[in-house]
Design an enzyme around this catalytic site. Sequence first.
Site, PDB file in Angstrom:
ATOM      1  N   GLU A 129       1.045  -1.470   0.356  1.00 30.53           N
ATOM      2  CA  GLU A 129      -0.264   0.105   0.159  1.00 30.53           C
ATOM      3  C   GLU A 129       1.072   1.016  -0.185  1.00 30.53           C
ATOM      4  O   GLU A 129       2.264   1.309   0.648  1.00 30.53           O
ATOM      5  CB  GLU A 129      -0.957  -0.177   1.552  1.00 30.53           C
ATOM      6  CG  GLU A 129      -2.080  -0.926   1.568  1.00 30.53           C
ATOM      7  CD  GLU A 129      -3.232  -0.769   2.494  1.00 30.53           C
ATOM      8  OE1 GLU A 129      -3.332   0.340   3.112  1.00 30.53           O
ATOM      9  OE2 GLU A 129      -3.422  -1.661   2.929  1.00 30.53           O
ATOM     10  N   TRP A 146      -2.676   2.474  -3.377  1.00 36.51           N
ATOM     11  CA  TRP A 146      -3.587   3.044  -2.322  1.00 36.51           C
ATOM     12  C   TRP A 146      -4.678   4.230  -2.251  1.00 36.51           C
ATOM     13  O   TRP A 146      -3.517   4.714  -2.069  1.00 36.51           O
ATOM     14  CB  TRP A 146      -3.454   2.667  -0.461  1.00 36.51           C
ATOM     15  CG  TRP A 146      -4.641   2.739  -0.232  1.00 36.51           C
ATOM     16  CD1 TRP A 146      -5.958   3.413   0.284  1.00 36.51           C
ATOM     17  CD2 TRP A 146      -5.816   1.373   0.070  1.00 36.51           C
ATOM     18  NE1 TRP A 146      -6.288   3.373   1.265  1.00 36.51           N
ATOM     19  CE2 TRP A 146      -6.684   1.669   0.824  1.00 36.51           C
ATOM     20  CE3 TRP A 146      -5.370  -0.242   0.191  1.00 36.51           C
ATOM     21  CZ2 TRP A 146      -7.611   1.204   1.500  1.00 36.51           C
ATOM     22  CZ3 TRP A 146      -6.611  -1.018   1.100  1.00 36.51           C
ATOM     23  CH2 TRP A 146      -7.676  -0.093   1.407  1.00 36.51           C
TER      24      TRP A 146
HETATM   25  C1  BGC Z   1      -5.665   0.289   5.564  1.00 36.19           C
HETATM   26  C2  BGC Z   1      -6.343   0.867   4.759  1.00 36.19           C
HETATM   27  C3  BGC Z   1      -6.994   2.870   4.967  1.00 36.19           C
HETATM   28  C4  BGC Z   1      -4.868   3.323   4.675  1.00 36.19           C
HETATM   29  C5  BGC Z   1      -5.423   4.807   4.710  1.00 36.19           C
HETATM   30  C6  BGC Z   1      -3.505   1.386   5.210  1.00 36.19           C
HETATM   31  O1  BGC Z   1      -2.898   1.260   7.190  1.00 36.19           O
HETATM   32  O2  BGC Z   1      -5.036  -0.540   5.361  1.00 36.19           O
HETATM   33  O3  BGC Z   1      -7.009   0.063   5.673  1.00 36.19           O
HETATM   34  O4  BGC Z   1      -7.514   3.250   4.381  1.00 36.19           O
HETATM   35  O5  BGC Z   1      -4.062   2.512   5.594  1.00 36.19           O
HETATM   36  O6  BGC Z   1      -5.426   5.242   6.077  1.00 36.19           O
END
Ligand code: BGC
Length: 413
Positions: A322, A363
């Site tokens: 992410e 992400w």
């Molecule tokens: C999490 C996500 C979240 C993203 C943004 C990550 O730590 O896995 O679920 O939306 O951060 O805050």
Amino acid sequence: MKKVQKMIFPKDFLWGTATSSYQVEGNNSNTDWWEWEKAGKTKEKSGVACDYYKRFKTDHNFLTELNCNVYRLSFEWARIEPKEGEFSFKSIQNYREILQDLKDRNIKTVVTFWHWTSPIWFQKNYGFHKKLSVEIFSRYVKKITEEMGDLIDIFVIFNEPMVPLGQGFLSGDFPPGFKNPFKFIKALNHIVASYKETYKIIHKIKPDAQVGITYLYNWYEAQGLGFLLKAINRMAKWYRIDLLGNKIKGYQDYIGIDYYRLGKIKFNWRNIKIDSKNQIYFGFTIEEDKNNLMKWIAYPKGIYKVLKEAKKKHNLPIYITENGVPTDTGLDDEARIIFIQEHLKFAHQAIAEGVDVRGYFHWSLLDNFEWLYGYQPRFGLIEIDYKTLVRKPRKSFYQYAKICQENAVEIEL
Ligand code: BGC
């Protein structure tokens, strides 16, 4: 004329985006988080979210347009096992269709089995602080691996477990809402035991599976107070990364890194209190960027530091599972374009210096439900109109599509 440098990534590098079931699927009413929302603990209710559960084909079309060769999603345990010990054939079928549709497009699948949400029955009768949770969770993992393991390329058993452990058992901001260090330690130990057990189960069913977890691995620095603050920073890092990492040593096939920001730890005598929502712990606070929607400080170089550190410690393949930025802009999201380019530039530097990074997942694909914050922070390459659920690719979408297609990022010099 502007000079550009093209940084080419290794052959077979995985380019993807990431989402989680609760944040995009919609109507996950059989979960502890739904109950949490009903109790008024979040800014907004998740409701129908992006309706990905039904509209997955539309969203996968976007992945194809993005030239992605991988996609990270998660399973909603409460859909798969709506009642204790009873598995839903219909929901397994739906997830199989989702995975098959990705395979048909030549897109590899990365599946998270637990991204922070549990069925109501689990939370009510067990919870991770109870010993039986290990057996219950392992049964769920065994079932889905048997039913769907053939369609999964990379297995993520838990997403960033220290986040829901801290928020759910120490600060009480996430379900189950405890503020109890004893329950925290028990839950941590049961998460570790569940992880090790399911790591073995998955390998037994699919010997060549790649299995691991993701870590929320931001870069932290300490300011002022000299040695004391540095020591505290080191302790905080041990808590966030090594406490769990050391316990599961030898049970990871890769390291999943979720990197978002810089945490600058400071000390302020006027803040001697605990206020976890504002990240104040006995006077220690984290500096904020007022211009960022979630007050996060973007720090692209941090991804380089984190990657080097993770290689030194684990020497395993790494996926950046992410990386993203919350904005409130419309379709013209220049900030996201720069964010992606800069982070990839530093990831590339780490690769050039020998770190075995095998993939990058932005992400997120779509704007989605951001837990306690509701729908205001927008992380998507694609904008969602939450009234109509119409999807519109942002400027960054086209930029990222080019990066994925060329397996390269262009940086202006
Ligand atoms: C999490 C996500 C979240 C993203 C943004 C990550 O730590 O896995 O679920 O939306 O951060 O805050």
